[in-house]
Write a protein that holds these residues in place. Structure first.
Motif: not given
Length: 239
Positions: A163-172, A174-189
């Motif tokens: 129900n969300i369009d990608g992986v974000y640095s925080a909950d978009p 709740k946090d308007p500054k959350a950044v969407k990632y186009d790519f992220i590693t398993y380790d970073d997740v």
């Protein structure tokens, strides 16, 4: 017709997504649109395995937490996935798509027991295989079941329709500054405790080198777009 970049995929759809705006039960308009996209993928020659959650009927930890023994609550969640499997199978069959439902807990009157070699044979014949009952074990999510089945059938990618369009640095939300990632590693997740899948599922996909592509199911045609290589959502893979 577009050209797919994958030959065999494992599609994971949450139970909540099948409920649409009702948030519980089944929205057959939503299921119909999802099945249209699956049908389009099959027509392009893509082999599709499908895992569906059961949260639109029952979530073991959330609904049974503190009031039921965890194992029994999880077993109820497994049964909930079967309701969704049968509903999706029926809609696909109405559209002329050949389908087989396999369950990790045997219930031969309504589904085949899960047998890896048989599932692969169905896929090779162009049938959609819907995997029910998660892994068949308590304490494991349907995300983990999706990764497990993807590894077993040799899927090239796990398509995680959320129900969300990608992986974000925080909950978009709740946090308007959350950044969407186009790519992220398993380790970073794992290190950032990002809500892609639970940690068990993420570790299992990492250990088996299966990329995970997370995208929004709000437009079910996104399933076709990602299968054809369109850059939407977030891909989780090795560096």
């Amino acid at each position: 017709m577009d050209t797919p970049i994958y030959k065999r995929v494992l599609l994971k759809i949450s139970g909540e997504a099948l409920a649409g705006d009702k948030h519980s039960g089944l929205d057959f308009e939503v299921i119909g649109r999802v099945c249209d996209s699956i049908q389009e993928c099959v027509k392009m020659g893509v082999q599709v395995g499908l895992v569906v959650g059961g949260g639109n009927f029952w979530r073991g930890v959330k609904d049974g937490g503190g009031r039921m023994e965890r194992t029994r609550a999880d077993h109820m969640g497994m049964m909930a996935t079967v309701l969704n499997c049968l509903a999706v199978a029926d809609v696909l069959e109405q559209k002329g798509v050949d389908v087989r439902v396999q369950t990790a807990i045997e219930m031969r009157a309504i589904a085949e027991p899960y047998i890896r070699s048989k599932a692969i044979r169905h896929l090779e014949k162009g049938r959609v295989v819907i995997f029910g009952c998660g892994t068949g074990n308590p304490f494991f999510s349907t995300d983990t079941a999706a990764v497990l089945r993807a590894a077993e059938i040799g899927a090239e990618v796990i398509l995680l329709a959320k129900n969300i369009d990608g992986v974000y640095s925080a909950d978009p939300m709740k946090d308007p500054k959350a950044v969407k990632y186009d790519f992220i590693t398993y380790d970073d997740v794992l290190a950032q405790h990002l809500q892609v899948m639970d940690s068990t599922a993420t570790s299992l996909s990492m250990d088996n080198h299966i990329p995970v592509l997370l995208f929004a199911l709000k437009d079910p045609h996104n399933i076709v777009r990602v299968v054809c290589g369109e850059k939407i959502g977030t891909i989780v893979k090795e560096a």
